[in-house]
Write an enzyme that holds these catalytic residues in place. Structure first.
Site, PDB file in Angstrom:
ATOM      1  N   HIS A  36      31.746  17.082   7.291  1.00 18.03           N
ATOM      2  CA  HIS A  36      32.888  16.464   7.979  1.00 18.03           C
ATOM      3  C   HIS A  36      32.729  14.947   8.078  1.00 18.03           C
ATOM      4  O   HIS A  36      33.224  14.319   9.003  1.00 18.03           O
ATOM      5  CB  HIS A  36      33.086  17.034   9.390  1.00 18.03           C
ATOM      6  CG  HIS A  36      33.074  18.525   9.438  1.00 18.03           C
ATOM      7  ND1 HIS A  36      34.201  19.289   9.331  1.00 18.03           N
ATOM      8  CD2 HIS A  36      32.035  19.397   9.532  1.00 18.03           C
ATOM      9  CE1 HIS A  36      33.884  20.571   9.387  1.00 18.03           C
ATOM     10  NE2 HIS A  36      32.569  20.663   9.503  1.00 18.03           N
ATOM     11  N   SER A  73      36.166 -12.643  -1.872  1.00 15.41           N
ATOM     12  CA  SER A  73      37.531 -12.801  -1.394  1.00 15.41           C
ATOM     13  C   SER A  73      37.926 -14.265  -1.547  1.00 15.41           C
ATOM     14  O   SER A  73      37.093 -15.160  -1.393  1.00 15.41           O
ATOM     15  CB  SER A  73      37.597 -12.379   0.074  1.00 15.41           C
ATOM     16  OG  SER A  73      38.689 -13.019   0.701  1.00 15.41           O
ATOM     17  N   LYS A  85      32.787 -12.216   2.370  1.00 13.15           N
ATOM     18  CA  LYS A  85      33.007 -10.891   1.773  1.00 13.15           C
ATOM     19  C   LYS A  85      32.411 -10.696   0.397  1.00 13.15           C
ATOM     20  O   LYS A  85      32.375 -11.585  -0.427  1.00 13.15           O
ATOM     21  CB  LYS A  85      34.513 -10.600   1.713  1.00 13.15           C
ATOM     22  CG  LYS A  85      35.088 -10.397   3.099  1.00 13.15           C
ATOM     23  CD  LYS A  85      36.423  -9.750   3.037  1.00 13.15           C
ATOM     24  CE  LYS A  85      36.281  -8.265   2.803  1.00 13.15           C
ATOM     25  NZ  LYS A  85      37.582  -7.640   2.735  1.00 13.15           N
ATOM     26  N   GLU A 143      36.446   0.621  -6.250  1.00 14.59           N
ATOM     27  CA  GLU A 143      37.815   0.888  -5.769  1.00 14.59           C
ATOM     28  C   GLU A 143      38.769   1.127  -6.940  1.00 14.59           C
ATOM     29  O   GLU A 143      39.587   2.045  -6.922  1.00 14.59           O
ATOM     30  CB  GLU A 143      38.327  -0.287  -4.939  1.00 14.59           C
ATOM     31  CG  GLU A 143      37.616  -0.463  -3.613  1.00 14.59           C
ATOM     32  CD  GLU A 143      37.985  -1.801  -2.979  1.00 14.59           C
ATOM     33  OE1 GLU A 143      39.038  -1.864  -2.337  1.00 14.59           O
ATOM     34  OE2 GLU A 143      37.237  -2.776  -3.131  1.00 14.59           O
TER      35      GLU A 143
END
Ligand code: ARG
Length: 461
Positions: free
Chosen positions: A159, A280, A286, A293
């Protein structure tokens, strides 16, 4: 192009409408099948000559012409014409320009329907074999990391909640099993792809005394079609390939998801190498896992290809229908997605830096040894449900105190059951919790070693 110039222009009185030329032309994408088209035509010409259907000289002229065309294409000198519709007619047209009348004999006993089915089977076969090699590369990368992290522990989840300690090697090796099944599926699909449709002609077979077995043999295929209608009109071999690609992407996407989560500073289980991350444009701190992705995102397009193909085929009566020209782009798109994804995942994984220290901290803060305590009590005779309850109370106590179960004193632990003795501390140790799970396929180090050995010997096959 005027109707006189079309290879099929004989019975036509008017020219094709310009918009229709564009609409029906497939050469913009099926030109990628040129090598397979030429290989198939060479095999067909050699067979025609051997069967005495065309002369030896004509056969030779055709083969030499096709070889020249192949060189022209590879040198970027070949002029593709969208008016010639597809790869087949572009090549045949050029052949006739080069060698004259013998070129006009190449299509004897053949139709574009069996020709395109053959070309596409050869193309799909090559792609599947390429994917299978790339899969091996990725499996090797996973095994390499598993060997490095045989003793690294992290929270295993159910989970997506911390559940029990596992070894990182075991976690990575789970993916080798998925990918090995993917490999097996590819090799199984290759068997069914490797069937030659040549000799089926348009749909009914041909009156020419062809030798389809010879063509199949020349092309390294396993056999020939059993039913001409079936072989010119089914595309289940493409569908199987795209389904195999979909499962590969699904497995890659799950791994991407884990890498994305692990790279989040709140986890910080991994550090991405600069080569597989981006920054970024606005937030200087970042380091984004864009590659993972994108791979997760591209999985969707492969599923789309699969659904496009299933939908394409579902309503077609036998035999060939022009709808089927729409089979190429979804497959090519799948290939252009699956092949680089496999290669990139192998590279990204190879350079991924795992952080065992931080994974260890996550184990301690998550009470991942609670099952061990419950099992310990059950082994000492307490009914498991009661043991579960007593352990729950101990967890609540430790949580309140802000420490792990292993940090409680024996006296504190004995509040929850007087069955608890000094030997509990060995049981609560994370490493020993993992080490005691050497059952076949379990997360224990001996089991992991066996899995690594099994993968290594599989890779050497
Ligand atoms: N470009 C066509 C395709 O990919 C080749 C076969 C054409 N056959 C025909 N009867 N029009 O399907």
């Amino acid at each position: 192009m005027t109707k006189e110039k079309k290879l099929w222009g004989g019975r036509f009185q008017d020219n094709t409408a310009p918009l229709v030329e564009d609409y029906t032309s497939s050469v913009a994408f099926d030109a990628r099948l040129y090598a397979q088209d030429i290989a198939g035509s060479k095999a067909h010409a050699a067979m025609l000559a051997q069967q005495g259907i065309i002369s030896e000289q004509d056969g030779q002229a055709i083969i030499q012409g096709l070889e020249q065309i192949s060189q022209e294409i590879e040198a970027g000198e070949f002029v593709w014409s969208k008016d010639l519709e597809d790869v087949h007619m572009n090549i045949e047209h050029r052949l006739t320009t080069l060698v004259g009348v013998p070129g006009q004999k190449l299509h004897t006993g053949r139709s574009r329907n069996d020709q395109v089915a053959l070309d596409f089977r050869l193309y799909v076969r090559d792609c599947l074999l390429e994917w299978s090699q790339l899969l091996r590369g990725l499996i090797a990368a996973l095994v390499g990391k598993a060997m490095e992290h045989r003793d690294t522990l992290l929270p295993g989840c159910t989970h997506f909640q911390p559940a029990q300690p596992i070894s990182l090697a075991h976690h990575l090796l789970a993916y080798t099993q998925m990918l090995r099944r993917d490999h097996e599926r590819l090799m199984d699909a290759v068997k069914r792809v490797s069937i030659s449709p040549l000799g089926a002609a348009a749909l009914a077979g041909t009156t020419h005394a062809l030798d389809p077995d010879q063509v199949a043999q020349t092309l390294g295929l396993n056999g020939v079609f059993a039913n001409s209608l079936d072989t010119v009109s089914d595309r289940d071999f493409v569908l199987e390939a795209v389904f195999c690609g979909s499962l590969i992407m699904m497995h890659l996407s799950r791994l991407c998801e884990e890498i994305i989560i692990w790279a989040n500073p709140q986890f910080a289980f991994v550090r991405l190498s600069d080569a597989y991350a981006t920054g970024s444009s606005i937030m200087p701190q970042k380091k984004n896992p864009d590659v993972a992705e994108l791979m997760r995102g591209k999985t969707g397009r492969v599923y789309g290809d699969l659904v496009a193909l299933l939908t394409l085929m579902k309503g077609l009566p036998l035999a060939y229908n022009r709808d089927m020209q729409e089979d190429k782009e979804p497959f090519l798109d799948t290939h252009d997605t699956v092949a680089p994804s496999l290669a990139i995942m192998a590279g990204m994984l190879g350079e991924l830096e795992f952080c065992p220290e931080i994974m260890g901290q996550a184990l301690r803060s998550g009470f991942l040894n609670a099952t061990e305590l419950a099992d310990y009590l059950a082994a000492k005779g307490m009914p498991f449900r009661q043991a579960h309850h007593a352990t729950g109370a101990a967890v609540a106590y430790a949580e309140e105190k802000g420490c792990g179960l292993e940090d409680l004193s024996l006296e504190e632990l004995r509040q929850f059951s007087d069955l608890i003795a000094q030997d509990v501390f060995v049981v609560l140790d994370y490493k020993s919790a993992v080490a005691r799970r050497n059952v076949p396929g379990g997360t224990g180090p001996d089991s992991v070693d066996r899995q690594i050995a099994d993968c290594t010997s599989w890779l050497d096959l």
